[in-house]
Structure formats: structure tokens, C-alpha cells
Design a protein around this motif. Structure first.
Motif, PDB file in Angstrom:
ATOM      1  N   ALA A 260      14.563 -72.786  85.085  1.00  0.00           N
ATOM      2  CA  ALA A 260      14.750 -73.287  86.242  1.00  0.00           C
ATOM      3  C   ALA A 260      14.056 -73.419  87.290  1.00  0.00           C
ATOM      4  N   GLY A 261      14.081 -71.944  87.852  1.00  0.00           N
ATOM      5  CA  GLY A 261      13.061 -71.229  89.053  1.00  0.00           C
ATOM      6  C   GLY A 261      11.910 -71.228  88.286  1.00  0.00           C
ATOM      7  N   TYR A 263      10.636 -73.841  86.252  1.00  0.00           N
ATOM      8  CA  TYR A 263      10.233 -74.608  85.578  1.00  0.00           C
ATOM      9  C   TYR A 263       9.602 -75.571  87.377  1.00  0.00           C
ATOM     10  N   ALA A 264      11.746 -75.961  88.233  1.00  0.00           N
ATOM     11  CA  ALA A 264      10.930 -76.110  89.675  1.00  0.00           C
ATOM     12  C   ALA A 264      10.039 -75.879  90.256  1.00  0.00           C
ATOM     13  N   ARG A 265       9.552 -74.545  90.231  1.00  0.00           N
ATOM     14  CA  ARG A 265       8.149 -73.867  91.289  1.00  0.00           C
ATOM     15  C   ARG A 265       6.683 -74.918  90.321  1.00  0.00           C
ATOM     16  N   LEU A 267       6.434 -77.905  88.836  1.00  0.00           N
ATOM     17  CA  LEU A 267       6.964 -79.047  88.892  1.00  0.00           C
ATOM     18  C   LEU A 267       6.618 -79.179  90.964  1.00  0.00           C
ATOM     19  N   LEU A 268       7.175 -78.244  92.064  1.00  0.00           N
ATOM     20  CA  LEU A 268       6.759 -78.510  92.627  1.00  0.00           C
ATOM     21  C   LEU A 268       5.435 -78.386  93.227  1.00  0.00           C
ATOM     22  N   LYS A 354      15.539 -77.714  81.768  1.00  0.00           N
ATOM     23  CA  LYS A 354      15.296 -78.611  82.540  1.00  0.00           C
ATOM     24  C   LYS A 354      15.654 -79.646  83.163  1.00  0.00           C
ATOM     25  N   THR A 356      17.936 -79.680  84.609  1.00  0.00           N
ATOM     26  CA  THR A 356      19.371 -79.567  85.974  1.00  0.00           C
ATOM     27  C   THR A 356      18.375 -79.798  87.268  1.00  0.00           C
ATOM     28  N   VAL A 357      16.432 -79.597  86.611  1.00  0.00           N
ATOM     29  CA  VAL A 357      15.993 -79.946  88.028  1.00  0.00           C
ATOM     30  C   VAL A 357      15.698 -81.336  88.182  1.00  0.00           C
ATOM     31  N   ALA A 360      18.071 -83.464  89.944  1.00  0.00           N
ATOM     32  CA  ALA A 360      17.943 -82.952  91.292  1.00  0.00           C
ATOM     33  C   ALA A 360      16.774 -84.491  91.137  1.00  0.00           C
ATOM     34  N   LEU A 361      15.952 -83.545  90.723  1.00  0.00           N
ATOM     35  CA  LEU A 361      14.877 -85.324  91.157  1.00  0.00           C
ATOM     36  C   LEU A 361      14.953 -85.766  90.740  1.00  0.00           C
TER      37      LEU A 361
END
Length: 523
Positions: A260-261, A263-265, A267-268, A354, A356-357, A360-361
Motif C-alpha cells: 500500500a505504501g 502504490y500510494a507513493r 500514484l502520488l 491496491k 485501499t489506495v 481513498a482516491l
């Protein structure tokens, strides 16, 4: 000792494309596997790595089947296996978390690999900004952090100029001199003098030599006289690979947090895509509002009909946002995660990370859309009703995210995933009950609508603003629209519960598809 003994690979139609091939790879040695395209190098390398089962013969590491020792067999395929929007250090740190025991010093291990690969100067550089040779070294680093006994590389020097090719082969020589067994599949012949053994593939047949000149001549004959195997004829397939590990041995929470970390990184850092995903939300809200007269929801004869269509458009916007945000998100990194699944990455942790991120989006997207709608076209509802409506819109976007992930798990390319969007979106809209009410559908279509999540989302969102009571109070509107009372009679909680069931089913299906997925074809 890595040992292949009498390995063959035969297609289901009976055509042999490899073998019989035997090869011993001892610790501290560098072996080159050379041959023209289609000669069987990748097939043989995947069997040495324990990824593909041979039709006959055995591949063992210290007398254990290679398929049981995949974590001791580092494999770097031809495709990209490193996220472009991570720094080299970040990529190796995530690889170490997913390969090493939880009590290991990740930072120390990553620093060791950076020094070993001479990547310390590039440690904080994005992988996408590296040169071709540096990216190959970063891919090797992802494998080396797990301390493999054997390192197998498929065409690592492809596309490099002679200077970079020589530099990379010298690095492989150093890795072998440090005690590892290294096998390199390559077309290049200029650096064969660095190798202890050269194995020449000719039409799937292996010839072993320790003389580079003999290997070059043999390769020249293979290129000039041997024909590469033809593509598989229609209806002819290769034997199935062993089942993927899917559910690994590492703790679920550890893998979930790391994935999750990561993927979030990434994606951002994809600012362009993020701007598009977030920017479309208020635009969709504005377009929905423009479809209605400012007085569309006043107390007049058209109020109910306008409200029914308004809720349908809000639901459609939420579905669109969820599907488009997720339908490419697995297939676009398929080459990366294939290798991670080979060494035991948990498919459930991957899918949930995947999701979870993306949840949030999609929540931000739907809230942006709904805020624009509520500000520009007030519905005259209580604050509680509006919050329930927004909550259900967010939930339906989550189910759409899960559907998009399912599509992405099945698709073989990003373009294919994008092309499937209409095929999964249109049934949701047709069978939601707004275009044609369920009461007017044929029995078969009505039954199909019951297993369409948009039907429950639409009914739940309508119940949040008391459409059932409005239809009852306007018998003429009820008759004209074709709704019966039972459609909107459910509570918002009932609609939410149904959506949660669809969500769990789709996430579980995605994890199953990944666990038993077909492998990506190497070039």
C-alpha cells in the motif's frame, strides 16, 4: 549446485522446443547461455529459476526441486521489473521488505547491495531517470537483497552499447567471484571471455564449452543454419506452469503495508494522471447539473421524474470514476508483480493494498463531484439525507474500483483493459432500473438485474432521499415512470449491505485470478 538433468519442454501438440538439456552451475562461476532468438534460452532459464516445470527431466538446487527453492534463485527477466517512479533505494527497500525476514536490518542490507552494484551515487535517483545499464543493475539489486544462491538474468545486456555491455558483464563476473552462481542469457559474444562456461542453444539443444571462440563459431552456425521455433500453431499450447505461490509465508500485515505504501507513493508521484483523475470529478458534477433546469426540483409535476434521473446520473458518475481509476492499475505493472508472485507475494495482500489506495482516491473523486452538485443544484433534502446519498455514491465507486481491478487482472495489456470498460459499464447502466424499470423488464432481464450492483446502488441512493414516498404521493408519476413501490422501498442500509457483498466478492475474485494467472510472455 544448480543442476538441470535431461530437461525437455514439449508442447501439448507434441513438438519439442527444448532439450534434452543438462547443465551444472557451481557457486562462484559465471555461465553464459547464448543463442539466437527463439532458440529456447528464456524457456530454459525459467526452468532453472523454478518458474516453469519441464515436461521431463529435473532441475534441482542442492538436490531439492528448484520449484521449492525459488527464494534462493534470483531471476531477472527481460521485461522491466522496477517501478519507474521510485528511487533506486526505495525500490530496493520495498524488495527487501517483501523478501527478507521482518527482523532483518533492511537499511543495512540495501546499503550493501548498492555498494556491491556500484549504485550508491544513483541511490536517490528515480529509476525512470536511470540509463539502461543502471536500470539493469537496479533490477539485479531487487533480486540480490534477498540473498539468492543463484542469479539468473535474461538478456540483461540487450540494447546496450558495447562499453555498457562490457561494464555490466564485468559486474556479473564480480558477483560470481563473490561466491554466487550467475547465469546470463545473452546474444552478445564480446564478453564471453569473462565466463567460466558457455552454453550454446541451437534449436532447443544445448552444447557446453569453456572456449569462447568455439562458442562464437557455434553461435554463428546456429544463427545461419538453425531456424528458430515457429510460433505456436492455432490450438497448440504449452504445458501449464506450476501453480503460483499466491499466498506467501510472510505476515499479511507486513506485505499489505509495504504494498500500500509503495502504490500510494508511485500514484502520488504520477502528477499528470492524478490531475486527470481528480480534475474530471467536478467536471462530471457540472455536466450533471447543466442537464437540469434550476427549478427542476421545485414542487411541480416533473419533480419526481427529474429526481429519478438525477440520482441515476449521480450513480453513473460514481461508477465511471471507480472503474476508470482502477481498470489499468494491475495490468500496467504486471511485469513487475509477476516476479514478486514467483517468490511468494500474497495475492490477497496485493489486491487489498491496491484497493485501499484506490478507495481513498475514489472517495475524494466522488466527494468533489457531489460537492459541486449540491452547491450548484440543491436537492432540498436534509443534511442527513445528503450525507447518506454521498456515502452510497462513495460505496458504489468502491465496488466499481473492485470491478476495475478484476478487469485489470484478466487483461493482457493496458489497451485491452481500457477497451473492456464499455463492456462492463453498459450492463450496469442498462440493468440499474432507470432506463427501463425492473417492473417492465422481461423475467430473464429482471433476474439478471438482481445480480447487477448498479440496481442495488440506484435503489439505495433513491431510498436515501425518500423516492419511495415521493412516488407514492404522485401516482401519475409512478405510473408514467413504470416503478413499483418495492424498488425504492429498501432502506439505505440494505442497499449499502448489498454493495458490500458485491465488493467482497469482486475483491476475492481478483485475488483468485491473480493467484492462478497466466504468466506474462517474455520477449
Amino acid at each position: 549446485m544448480l543442476r538441470a538433468d535431461g530437461v525437455e519442454f514439449v508442447l501439448e501438440g507434441g513438438r519439442r522446443i527444448l532439450g534434452p538439456a543438462s547443465l551444472d552451475v557451481a557457486p562462484g562461476t559465471l555461465t553464459a547461455l547464448v543463442g539466437p532468438s527463439g532458440s529456447g534460452k528464456t524457456t530454459f532459464l525459467r526452468q532453472l529459476a523454478g518458474i516453469t516445470l519441464p515436461t521431463s527431466g529435473t532441475v534441482t538446487l542442492d538436490d531439492d526441486p528448484a520449484t521449492r527453492r525459488v527464494e534462493d534463485l534470483g531471476y531477472v527477466p527481460q521485461r522491466e521489473t522496477v517501478h519507474q517512479r521510485l528511487t533506486v533505494r526505495e525500490a530496493l527497500e520495498y524488495a527487501a521488505i517483501l523478501r527478507l525476514d521482518a527482523d532483518e536490518d533492511i537499511t543495512m542490507r540495501v546499503d550493501q547491495v548498492l555498494r556491491e552494484l556500484d549504485l550508491e551515487a544513483q541511490a536517490d535517483t528515480w529509476v525512470g531517470d536511470l540509463s539502461g545499464g543502471e536500470r539493469r543493475r537496479a533490477a539485479c539489486g531487487q533480486e540480490l537483497v534477498g540473498r539468492p544462491r543463484v542469479l539468473l538474468l535474461d538478456e540483461p545486456t540487450s540494447g546496450l552499447d558495447p562499453v555498457l555491455e562490457r561494464r555490466l558483464m564485468l559486474m556479473f563476473r564480480r558477483l560470481a567471484d563473490n561466491g554466487r552462481a550467475v547465469v546470463v542469457a545473452t546474444h552478445a559474444t564480446a564478453s564471453l571471455d569473462l565466463c567460466d562456461t558457455v552454453a550454446v542453444m541451437r534449436g532447443g539443444v544445448l552444447t557446453i564449452t569453456d572456449d569462447p571462440e568455439v562458442a562464437v563459431e557455434s553461435l554463428r552456425q546456429a544463427a545461419g543454419g538453425d531456424r528458430a521455433p515457429d510460433p505456436l500453431p492455432e490450438g497448440e499450447t504449452a504445458p501449464e506452469d506450476p501453480p503460483r505461490l499466491g499466498i506467501g509465508t510472510r505476515p499479511f500485515g507486513l506485505e499489505y503495508r509495504a504494498l500500500a505504501g509503495r502504490y500510494a507513493r508511485t500514484l502520488l508521484r504520477d502528477r499528470k494522471t492524478l490531475r486527470i483523475l481528480l480534475g474530471q470529478s467536478p467536471i462530471i458534477g457540472i455536466l450533471i447539473v447543466l442537464c437540469f433546469d434550476p427549478k427542476a426540483f421545485d414542487d411541480n409535476g416533473d419533480q419526481v421524474a427529474n429526481t429519478v434521473m438525477f440520482i441515476f446520473l449521480l450513480m453513473t458518475g460514481a461508477i465511471w470514476l471507480g472503474i476508470t481509476a482502477s481498470c489499468r492499475e494491475i495490468v500496467k505493472e504486471r511485469g513487475i508483480i509477476e516476479r514478486e508472485f514467483d517468490v511468494g507475494l500474497r495475492s490477497d495482500a496485493y489486491v487489498l493494498a491496491k484497493a485501499t489506495v484506490l478507495f481513498a482516491l475514489s472517495t475524494v473523486q466522488v466527494v468533489l463531484m457531489m460537492v459541486v452538485v449540491v452547491l450548484l443544484q440543491p436537492l432540498g433534502e436534509s443534511g442527513g439525507a445528503v450525507l447518506a446519498l454521498i456515502g452510497l455514491a462513495v460505496l458504489v465507486s468502491w465496488v466499481s474500483v473492485a470491478l476495475g481491478l478484476t478487469v485489470s487482472a484478466v487483461a493482457r495489456s493496458v489497451d485491452q483493459a481500457a477497451g473492456v470498460i464499455p463492456l462492463v459499464l453498459i450492463p450496469q447502466l442498462l440493468f440499474a432500473g432507470a432506463v427501463i424499470p425492473l417492473a417492465r423488464m422481461p423475467a430473464v432481464a429482471s433476474a439478471f438485474a438482481q445480480v447487477t450492483y448498479a440496481r442495488w446502488a440506484y435503489a439505495g441512493m433513491g431510498s436515501a432521499i425518500n423516492l419511495d414516498d415521493r412516488l407514492l404521493a404522485k401516482p401519475s408519476a409512478n405510473t408514467a415512470l413504470g416503478f413499483n413501490r418495492s424498488f425504492f422501498a429498501m432502506t439505505p442500509m440494505t442497499g449499502a449491505a448489498a454493495l458490500v457483498c458485491f465488493l467482497l466478492i469482486l475483491l476475492a475474485l481478483t485475488a483468485m485470478l491473480l493467484q492462478w494467472r497466466a504468466p506474462v510472455d517474455d520477449a
